[in-house]
Write an enzyme that holds these catalytic residues in place. Sequence first.
Site, PDB file in Angstrom:
ATOM      1  N   CYS A 100      13.684   7.500   3.409  1.00 22.35           N
ATOM      2  CA  CYS A 100      13.686   8.622   2.457  1.00 22.35           C
ATOM      3  C   CYS A 100      13.517   9.979   3.137  1.00 22.35           C
ATOM      4  O   CYS A 100      13.811  11.007   2.539  1.00 22.35           O
ATOM      5  CB  CYS A 100      12.604   8.424   1.405  1.00 22.35           C
ATOM      6  SG  CYS A 100      12.820   6.909   0.469  1.00 22.35           S
ATOM      7  N   HIS A 112      10.559  15.236  -1.815  1.00 29.29           N
ATOM      8  CA  HIS A 112      11.130  13.913  -2.082  1.00 29.29           C
ATOM      9  C   HIS A 112      10.621  13.431  -3.445  1.00 29.29           C
ATOM     10  O   HIS A 112       9.453  13.583  -3.775  1.00 29.29           O
ATOM     11  CB  HIS A 112      10.704  12.955  -0.976  1.00 29.29           C
ATOM     12  CG  HIS A 112      11.136  11.553  -1.228  1.00 29.29           C
ATOM     13  ND1 HIS A 112      12.417  11.235  -1.588  1.00 29.29           N
ATOM     14  CD2 HIS A 112      10.437  10.375  -1.203  1.00 29.29           C
ATOM     15  CE1 HIS A 112      12.503   9.926  -1.762  1.00 29.29           C
ATOM     16  NE2 HIS A 112      11.319   9.379  -1.549  1.00 29.29           N
ATOM     17  N   ASN A 144      14.070   7.635  -7.978  1.00 34.01           N
ATOM     18  CA  ASN A 144      14.000   7.835  -6.527  1.00 34.01           C
ATOM     19  C   ASN A 144      15.330   7.391  -5.911  1.00 34.01           C
ATOM     20  O   ASN A 144      15.672   6.214  -5.966  1.00 34.01           O
ATOM     21  CB  ASN A 144      12.832   7.009  -5.965  1.00 34.01           C
ATOM     22  CG  ASN A 144      12.650   7.171  -4.464  1.00 34.01           C
ATOM     23  OD1 ASN A 144      13.517   7.698  -3.769  1.00 34.01           O
ATOM     24  ND2 ASN A 144      11.524   6.707  -3.953  1.00 34.01           N
TER      25      ASN A 144
HETATM   26  N1  COA Z   1       5.583  -2.470 -15.982  1.00 36.89           N
HETATM   27  C1  COA Z   1       4.431  -2.974 -16.450  1.00 36.89           C
HETATM   28  N2  COA Z   1       3.410  -3.341 -15.686  1.00 36.89           N
HETATM   29  C2  COA Z   1       3.564  -3.183 -14.362  1.00 36.89           C
HETATM   30  C3  COA Z   1       4.746  -2.652 -13.777  1.00 36.89           C
HETATM   31  C4  COA Z   1       5.781  -2.302 -14.664  1.00 36.89           C
HETATM   32  N3  COA Z   1       6.955  -1.785 -14.219  1.00 36.89           N
HETATM   33  N4  COA Z   1       4.593  -2.624 -12.447  1.00 36.89           N
HETATM   34  C5  COA Z   1       3.366  -3.100 -12.165  1.00 36.89           C
HETATM   35  N5  COA Z   1       2.767  -3.444 -13.331  1.00 36.89           N
HETATM   36  C6  COA Z   1       1.427  -4.019 -13.512  1.00 36.89           C
HETATM   37  C7  COA Z   1       0.986  -4.866 -12.333  1.00 36.89           C
HETATM   38  O1  COA Z   1       1.449  -6.182 -12.453  1.00 36.89           O
HETATM   39  C8  COA Z   1      -0.515  -4.766 -12.455  1.00 36.89           C
HETATM   40  O2  COA Z   1      -0.927  -5.649 -13.459  1.00 36.89           O
HETATM   41  P1  COA Z   1      -2.307  -6.501 -13.297  1.00 36.89           P
HETATM   42  O3  COA Z   1      -3.374  -5.463 -13.201  1.00 36.89           O
HETATM   43  O4  COA Z   1      -2.335  -7.304 -14.541  1.00 36.89           O
HETATM   44  O5  COA Z   1      -2.119  -7.267 -12.039  1.00 36.89           O
HETATM   45  C9  COA Z   1      -0.748  -3.364 -12.971  1.00 36.89           C
HETATM   46  O6  COA Z   1       0.489  -2.953 -13.574  1.00 36.89           O
HETATM   47  C10 COA Z   1      -1.092  -2.389 -11.868  1.00 36.89           C
HETATM   48  O7  COA Z   1      -0.151  -2.581 -10.804  1.00 36.89           O
HETATM   49  P2  COA Z   1      -0.173  -1.688  -9.542  1.00 36.89           P
HETATM   50  O8  COA Z   1       0.903  -2.134  -8.600  1.00 36.89           O
HETATM   51  O9  COA Z   1      -1.583  -1.624  -9.021  1.00 36.89           O
HETATM   52  O10 COA Z   1       0.232  -0.300 -10.187  1.00 36.89           O
HETATM   53  P3  COA Z   1       0.091   1.143  -9.609  1.00 36.89           P
HETATM   54  O11 COA Z   1      -0.807   1.914 -10.495  1.00 36.89           O
HETATM   55  O12 COA Z   1      -0.180   1.161  -8.138  1.00 36.89           O
HETATM   56  O13 COA Z   1       1.563   1.707  -9.821  1.00 36.89           O
HETATM   57  C11 COA Z   1       3.565   2.166  -8.574  1.00 36.89           C
HETATM   58  C12 COA Z   1       2.651   1.087  -9.155  1.00 36.89           C
HETATM   59  C13 COA Z   1       4.683   1.466  -7.824  1.00 36.89           C
HETATM   60  C14 COA Z   1       4.152   2.969  -9.725  1.00 36.89           C
HETATM   61  C15 COA Z   1       2.752   3.094  -7.651  1.00 36.89           C
HETATM   62  O14 COA Z   1       1.930   2.325  -6.776  1.00 36.89           O
HETATM   63  C16 COA Z   1       3.630   3.979  -6.830  1.00 36.89           C
HETATM   64  O15 COA Z   1       4.366   4.791  -7.347  1.00 36.89           O
HETATM   65  N6  COA Z   1       3.563   3.871  -5.477  1.00 36.89           N
HETATM   66  C17 COA Z   1       4.433   4.612  -4.592  1.00 36.89           C
HETATM   67  C18 COA Z   1       5.714   3.830  -4.402  1.00 36.89           C
HETATM   68  C19 COA Z   1       6.823   4.699  -3.854  1.00 36.89           C
HETATM   69  O16 COA Z   1       6.933   5.841  -4.158  1.00 36.89           O
HETATM   70  N7  COA Z   1       7.689   4.078  -3.022  1.00 36.89           N
HETATM   71  C20 COA Z   1       8.811   4.738  -2.444  1.00 36.89           C
HETATM   72  C21 COA Z   1       8.382   5.721  -1.411  1.00 36.89           C
HETATM   73  S1  COA Z   1       9.713   6.552  -0.689  1.00 36.89           S
END
Ligand code: COA
Length: 332
Positions: A112, A259, A289
């Site tokens: 990215c 980004h 993204n």
């Molecule tokens: N819909 C519903 N529930 C979801 C979900 C979705 N799309 N994705 C994850 N969950 C659930 C998980 O299963 C988890 O459930 P549980 O508590 O019962 O196990 C809960 O939501 C929390 O999951 P988690 O992965 O801890 O969520 P988060 O708050 O970290 O959010 C992201 C996830 C991916 C949105 C966040 O971590 C993020 O944006 N990270 C950066 C990723 C990124 O930008 N990558 C590219 C970089 S270039």
Amino acid sequence: MSGIEIIGTGRYVPEFIADNDKFSEFLDTSDEWIFPRTGIKQRHISADKPNYYMGCEAAKDALKNAGISAEDVDLIIVSTCTPDFFYPAMSCLIQKNIGAKNASCFDVNSACTGFITAVDIAHKFLAADKYKTVLVVASEKLSSQQDYTDRASCILFGDAAGAVVLRRSEKLFSSFMGAEGDEFEALYCKVHYESNCPFFKDEDEFYNNRFDTFAKKNYLVQDGKAVYKFAVNAMSNAVNTVSKACGVSPEELDLVIPHQANLRIIAKATELLGISPEKVYTNIEHMGNVSSACIPVALDELNKAGKITSGLKLCMVGFGAGLTYGSIIMEV
Ligand code: COA
């Protein structure tokens, strides 16, 4: 050292739109979960067109906007981490398809962060007077690397391409790039080779299990929380570093194009930097993204809206797999 002038911008965005509700049709997810956590409402997906097609369309749009012909281009640098071919470089496919027969070509992959990397390299060539006109294209088809059963990842990504035409100028330009390879397992997509090499009987053992923990093949795998944490710090560090190097404080910037990974990451990083939110451009709500294409697509949206005006102090900042990060401050 001299700077660069953006003489044209372009983009290609696939027609098909997958809004958050479309993901609810096959995944246990919802707009109520996705939007507040990411800022994303929809993303575009290229159903039938390969990545290089998107890159060609963005390139043609940028050349038209610059008012020059493809034959005027001396160098094409393409940023992509989702290529259609291992080789040749996508820049060669774009060269052929747009008719840039006088151009040298190569690709870069810093995921990215790739557009920042490509523009920084272009700047070095232009400043050295090696080339007069450089076309930088960032083209990404993230849909080809998604595991659409992984609801924490696939909802983030879309497809698009952006392009800029660059020439040398005497204006301000400063850049910074960093990488933390130790953290690479936070975000990766491992290549799965099919092989008929006769020397090793257990093909799977030889080719695919050398990294035992990498279960998923050809799919993006990420530790969302680790990436999130890294991204906030990386963005603010990258901007602070380049800001100190060129003597333009974050508050003095007119426009920041970050980004577009997550609206909350952008908000937190800009708060840490003391930059007022109205100076920070986001299009994540309608684009998702699109990896290294995020920044040039945003740049083109702004340019076509007449918002990239001469003298503007612009900061572009990216981060991504690697983990990599980088930023540029330049006077437009
Ligand atoms: N819909 C519903 N529930 C979801 C979900 C979705 N799309 N994705 C994850 N969950 C659930 C998980 O299963 C988890 O459930 P549980 O508590 O019962 O196990 C809960 O939501 C929390 O999951 P988690 O992965 O801890 O969520 P988060 O708050 O970290 O959010 C992201 C996830 C991916 C949105 C966040 O971590 C993020 O944006 N990270 C950066 C990723 C990124 O930008 N990558 C590219 C970089 S270039």
